[in-house]
Design an enzyme around this catalytic site. Sequence first.
Site, PDB file in Angstrom:
ATOM      1  CB  ILE A  23      -0.924  -0.184   1.384  1.00 56.95           C
ATOM      2  CG1 ILE A  23      -1.620   1.570   0.843  1.00 56.95           C
ATOM      3  CG2 ILE A  23      -0.182  -0.279   2.954  1.00 56.95           C
ATOM      4  CD1 ILE A  23      -2.670   1.271   2.003  1.00 56.95           C
ATOM      5  CD  GLU A  24       6.054   2.022  -1.965  1.00 55.31           C
ATOM      6  OE1 GLU A  24       5.712   2.286  -3.545  1.00 55.31           O
ATOM      7  OE2 GLU A  24       5.976   1.707  -1.580  1.00 55.31           O
ATOM      8  CB  ILE A  25       0.312   7.063  -2.750  1.00 54.42           C
ATOM      9  CG1 ILE A  25      -0.874   6.381  -2.324  1.00 54.42           C
ATOM     10  CG2 ILE A  25       0.645   8.504  -4.103  1.00 54.42           C
ATOM     11  CD1 ILE A  25      -2.114   6.910  -1.676  1.00 54.42           C
ATOM     12  CB  THR A  26       5.710   5.901  -5.155  1.00 55.80           C
ATOM     13  OG1 THR A  26       5.450   5.052  -4.608  1.00 55.80           O
ATOM     14  CG2 THR A  26       6.953   6.651  -5.391  1.00 55.80           C
TER      15      THR A  26
END
Length: 117
Positions: A23-26
Amino acid sequence: TDALVLRDTYWHEWNRVLFMNDIEITRLDWFQGEQYQDFYRYLDSVGGFWLYRWGDHAVRTIAIALWLDPSRLLSMGVPYGHQNTCRCGKDRPNEVCVRNSTSDWWRCLPREEALQH
């Protein structure tokens, strides 16, 4: 090699926390920048990805710890369960993670109910 020197020198200082990509926003522009790309090319040149199975989350975590300004990080307090780790999230402070067996999904239950479980 330099990679082994880094491991032997700094391993005791690392708290084993990773930026997981489950779960990552990059923002890609930082990872596409010259500093990260130089780092990536160096790691690739010593064969770490192939020989030692270095994963993307560990490599990104090291780079972030070395060069990214902490004010650019966002910690998301969302519920999360993966293998033997579970967090119910900041919006559920009175709940704990429970599962019946290692093959079951994690569930967040009120503490009182979890004790009966």
